[in-house]
Design an enzyme around this catalytic site. Sequence first.
Site, PDB file in Angstrom:
ATOM      1  N   GLY A  46       0.827  -1.199   0.000  1.00 33.66           N
ATOM      2  CA  GLY A  46       0.000   0.000   0.000  1.00 33.66           C
ATOM      3  C   GLY A  46       0.860   1.246   0.000  1.00 33.66           C
ATOM      4  N   LEU A  92       6.070   1.618   4.451  1.00 27.71           N
ATOM      5  CA  LEU A  92       7.238   1.991   3.650  1.00 27.71           C
ATOM      6  C   LEU A  92       7.900   3.260   4.191  1.00 27.71           C
ATOM      7  CD1 LEU A  92       5.859   1.186   0.091  1.00 27.71           C
ATOM      8  CD2 LEU A  92       7.723   0.013   1.285  1.00 27.71           C
ATOM      9  N   HIS A 133      -5.044   2.063   6.908  1.00 21.02           N
ATOM     10  CA  HIS A 133      -3.677   2.556   7.129  1.00 21.02           C
ATOM     11  C   HIS A 133      -3.336   3.676   6.129  1.00 21.02           C
ATOM     12  CE1 HIS A 133       0.825   1.621   7.758  1.00 21.02           C
ATOM     13  NE2 HIS A 133       0.821   2.378   6.667  1.00 21.02           N
ATOM     14  N   HIS A 137      -2.675   7.972   6.355  1.00 27.43           N
ATOM     15  CA  HIS A 137      -1.587   8.769   5.765  1.00 27.43           C
ATOM     16  C   HIS A 137      -2.123  10.069   5.170  1.00 27.43           C
ATOM     17  CE1 HIS A 137       2.080   6.446   6.035  1.00 27.43           C
ATOM     18  NE2 HIS A 137       1.525   5.361   5.526  1.00 27.43           N
TER      19      HIS A 137
HETATM   20  C1  QAP Z   1       0.643  -0.842   4.939  1.00 24.41           C
HETATM   21  O1  QAP Z   1       2.833  -1.277   4.177  1.00 24.41           O
HETATM   22  C2  QAP Z   1       0.281  -2.098   5.678  1.00 24.41           C
HETATM   23  O2  QAP Z   1       9.351  -2.058   6.915  1.00 24.41           O
HETATM   24  C3  QAP Z   1       1.516  -1.034   3.726  1.00 24.41           C
HETATM   25  O3  QAP Z   1      11.391  -2.713   5.343  1.00 24.41           O
HETATM   26  C4  QAP Z   1       1.240  -3.052   6.033  1.00 24.41           C
HETATM   27  O4  QAP Z   1       3.568  -1.914   2.171  1.00 24.41           O
HETATM   28  C5  QAP Z   1      -0.993  -2.331   6.056  1.00 24.41           C
HETATM   29  C6  QAP Z   1       7.557  -2.459   3.798  1.00 24.41           C
HETATM   30  C7  QAP Z   1       0.878  -4.201   6.721  1.00 24.41           C
HETATM   31  C8  QAP Z   1      -1.356  -3.478   6.727  1.00 24.41           C
HETATM   32  C9  QAP Z   1      -0.429  -4.426   7.070  1.00 24.41           C
HETATM   33  C10 QAP Z   1       7.821  -2.202   5.122  1.00 24.41           C
HETATM   34  C11 QAP Z   1       8.600  -2.803   2.969  1.00 24.41           C
HETATM   35  C12 QAP Z   1       6.207  -2.346   3.229  1.00 24.41           C
HETATM   36  C13 QAP Z   1       9.099  -2.303   5.629  1.00 24.41           C
HETATM   37  C14 QAP Z   1       3.806  -1.731   3.342  1.00 24.41           C
HETATM   38  C15 QAP Z   1      10.145  -2.631   4.786  1.00 24.41           C
HETATM   39  C16 QAP Z   1       9.899  -2.889   3.455  1.00 24.41           C
HETATM   40  C17 QAP Z   1       5.141  -1.911   3.932  1.00 24.41           C
HETATM   41 CO    CO Z   2       2.250   3.447   5.551  1.00 24.76          CO
END
Ligand code: QAP
Ligand code: CO
Length: 181
Positions: A46, A92, A133, A137
Amino acid sequence: MALREILHFPDTRLRLRAHPVEQVDDSVRQLVDDMFETMYAAPGIGLAATQINVQKRILVADVSEDQTEPHCLINPEIVSREGEEEMDEGCLSVPGFYETVRRAERIRVRALNRDGEVFETEIDGLLAVCIQHEIDHLDGKLFVDYLSTLKRNRIRKKLEKQAARAPSGSPALAGSAAGRL
Ligand code: QAP
Ligand code: CO
């Protein structure tokens, strides 16, 4: 299409409120394409426009295993919520950190699609969590805001240290490893 730089917590630009999109034109579609490219490259599930320093109410998401289910929501609004669910979330903009957050289990969302048409849909599971989520933002809110001050400050300090070692835009930070080394 172009990869965009993703802002990292505690960058204060992540706290700005995004403005509604007035008209879904080609420039908005270009931005949406860039957001998908940036999210898929990361890789992530996302991304909100706020995270690439664009204050427009646009989010993209794809929670499929193989990046085959793209969702684009413009001016998204949650019209109803049901149930509660706890899930480990990442972001991210908060690379390397995952914490449990409680959110609604099912949501009904109204938004504009890539063609500027209104649609309304009921969503549950990971996609529902992801969309809540991402809408946060657009309101300048991050998942770390749901954590204790102690946890949030620990994360902030670690990311500040990383940013000092490798400022964003430096060659060492190119690509998906940005800020996570
Ligand atoms: C939001 O998050 C989300 O720490 C989107 O090192 C995540 O795409 C909503 C990411 C989980 C619900 C559950 C994070 C990539 C990506 C990191 C993401 C990383 C590399 C996160
Ligand atoms: Co986020």
